[in-house]
Design an enzyme around this catalytic site. Structure first.
Site, PDB file in Angstrom:
ATOM      1  N   GLY A 208       0.831  -1.207   0.000  1.00 54.71           N
ATOM      2  CA  GLY A 208       0.000   0.000   0.000  1.00 54.71           C
ATOM      3  C   GLY A 208       0.857   1.244   0.000  1.00 54.71           C
ATOM      4  N   ASN A 209       0.259   2.387   0.309  1.00 54.61           N
ATOM      5  CA  ASN A 209       1.043   3.617   0.454  1.00 54.61           C
ATOM      6  C   ASN A 209       0.406   4.503   1.520  1.00 54.61           C
ATOM      7  OD1 ASN A 209      -0.897   5.498  -0.883  1.00 54.61           O
ATOM      8  ND2 ASN A 209      -0.505   4.160  -2.644  1.00 54.61           N
ATOM      9  N   HIS A 210       1.048   5.638   1.810  1.00 58.89           N
ATOM     10  CA  HIS A 210       0.634   6.463   2.947  1.00 58.89           C
ATOM     11  C   HIS A 210      -0.508   7.432   2.649  1.00 58.89           C
ATOM     12  CE1 HIS A 210       3.699   5.027   5.579  1.00 58.89           C
ATOM     13  NE2 HIS A 210       4.665   5.328   4.726  1.00 58.89           N
ATOM     14  N   ALA A 276      -3.777   7.869  -4.958  1.00 57.36           N
ATOM     15  CA  ALA A 276      -2.386   7.414  -5.076  1.00 57.36           C
ATOM     16  C   ALA A 276      -2.435   5.941  -5.493  1.00 57.36           C
ATOM     17  CB  ALA A 276      -1.674   7.577  -3.750  1.00 57.36           C
TER      18      ALA A 276
END
Ligand code: CTP
Length: 400
Positions: A208-210, A276
């Site tokens: 995943g990402n932030h 994102a």
């Protein structure tokens, strides 16, 4: 719709004045700031104390406050209001308004008001039907005042027919619909994406990402506040929409987001791709949880489809497509490259080198670069304010 709207509510002497209590309560509940102005006769039907308690503001009746010696400035009140609502308006006050008479504070505020004026008549059947009343109503309509029509039913006199003031709920719905009509993006469908995507490795792990989703949710809220019909496709996030009426589509992976975007994109006027999206996803997703092993684990990744680029290829005439670029180096050069490669109308650039910009923060600092390569740099702002700048630019392009 009524959030933060400043309303002067005029209340006249009529048995329907008792309904002003629920009307004030509903308007305040919807987030409006309500200043009640009563005619002296109205105070015989409902007390100023009741309406000041509900509106949390002193109710004004006279030109001046005899205790403090203060003047109730009717011109200022007329300018303060986003709109004026007179409910109930009696046959007597209708006649005064139609003829520009101002023998009390309410009629003086009416004459000073520069905002839209709405009036909800309440009177007995015969007074309502009288040609003089009907003529006065036509006169007010010729001043662009808008009538909230009375309903049919039993009247205080015992007669049955037209003349009952519209119910408070109906008045609030009427005003809400009127405000909506005036919004800049009414009847425009807009697609917004937000949040991260999760790319599954096995049933319990993902890449995943932030991304918090804050920016995309703020944009969706802002478009909804501008009257647009908003579809918000979001990855996993704890964010919730502040505006009602946003169609939320929850997805998990980049592939899910592509599928959802393709489903809605063809029918929208504009698409703002603030999600994102993962650039890579595992080639194989293990059906069972991967067990610890002695040796290292390598996960083979493949590229995901660039959704924005795909939408840019399908863009039809008049459609507006906006992308984001989060950069760490050669910011403008990279952003312009993405703008051109993905066929965008403008790109929103934020740099991780700017303090307060990027993921998770409540603020952002952006530069908008349009397809003429015209550049506008904004200050560091709260994400809701940044959303306003982005949505304003989209609204300008839609109007152009
Ligand atoms: N984006 C997308 N689909 C992807 C990856 C990104 O639609 N698979 C969109 C993002 O929502 C964003 C824009 O493309 O609006 C820019 O994303 P970014 O990942 O920074 O751009 P890339 O083109 O992937 O370039 P790079 O990773 O080299 O910076």
């Amino acid at each position: 719709m009524l959030q933060n709207k400043k309303i002067v509510l005029g209340v006249c002497g009529s048995i329907a004045a008792y309904k002003a209590a629920s009307l004030v309560r509903l308007l305040v509940k919807a987030g409006a700031e309500v200043q009640v102005v009563m005619t002296p006769d109205a105070t015989g039907f409902i007390t100023p104390l009741t309406l000041s308690t509900l509106s949390k503001k002193t109710v004004l009746v006279e030109y001046s406050n005899t205790e403090t010696g203060e003047w109730n400035n009717h011109v200022e009140l007329g300018l303060w209001a986003d709109f004026m609502l007179i409910a109930p308006v009696s046959a007597n006050t209708l006649a005064k308004m139609a003829n520009g008479q101002s023998d009390n504070l309410l009629t003086a505020v009416y004459l000073s008001a520069k905002c839209p004026v709405y009036f909800a008549p309440a009177m007995d059947l015969d007074m309502w039907k009288h040609p003089a009343t009907q003529q006065n109503i036509r006169q007010l309509q010729s001043y662009s005042n808008i009538m909230i029509p009375p309903g049919n039913g039993e009247l205080a006199s015992g007669l049955y027919g037209e003349g009952r003031m519209a119910e408070p709920e109906a008045i609030v719905s009427f005003l809400t619909a009127e405000i909506k009509k005036m919004l800049p993006l009414v009847n425009q469908k807009i697609l917004v994406t937000a949040g991260p995507t999760y790319e599954a490795i096995d049933p319990v792990r993902f890449i995943g990402n932030h991304s918090s989703g804050k920016m995309g949710f703020a944009i969706a809220d802002q478009f909804a506040a501008m009257g647009a019909e908003v579809i918000l496709i979001t990855g996993p996030t704890a964010q919730t929409s502040q505006q009602s009426g946003i169609k939320r589509v929850d997805i998990t992976s980049a592939a899910d987001m592509l599928e959802a975007c393709l489903q809605y994109y063809k029918d929208v006027k504009a698409c703002i791709m603030s999600a994102a999206v993962a650039d890579f996803t595992p080639v194989n997703v293990s059906p069972q949880k991967i067990k610890k092993q002695d040796k290292d684990l390598n996960i083979e990744l493949k590229k995901t489809t660039d959704i924005l680029k795909t939408l840019g290829e399908q863009k039809h005439k008049g459609q507006i497509l906006v992308g984001f670029a989060l950069e760490t180096n050669d910011e403008e050069k990279n952003a312009i490259d993405k703008l051109q490669r993905k066929n965008l109308d403008f790109i929103v650039l934020n740099s991780l080198n700017d303090e307060g910009a990027g993921f998770k923060t409540d603020t952002n600092k952006i530069t908008i670069i349009d397809h003429h390569l015209q550049k506008t740099t904004f200050q560091l702002k709260n994400k809701n304010e940044v959303a306003k700048d982005i949505c304003k630019k989209v609204a300008e392009l839609i109007k152009a």
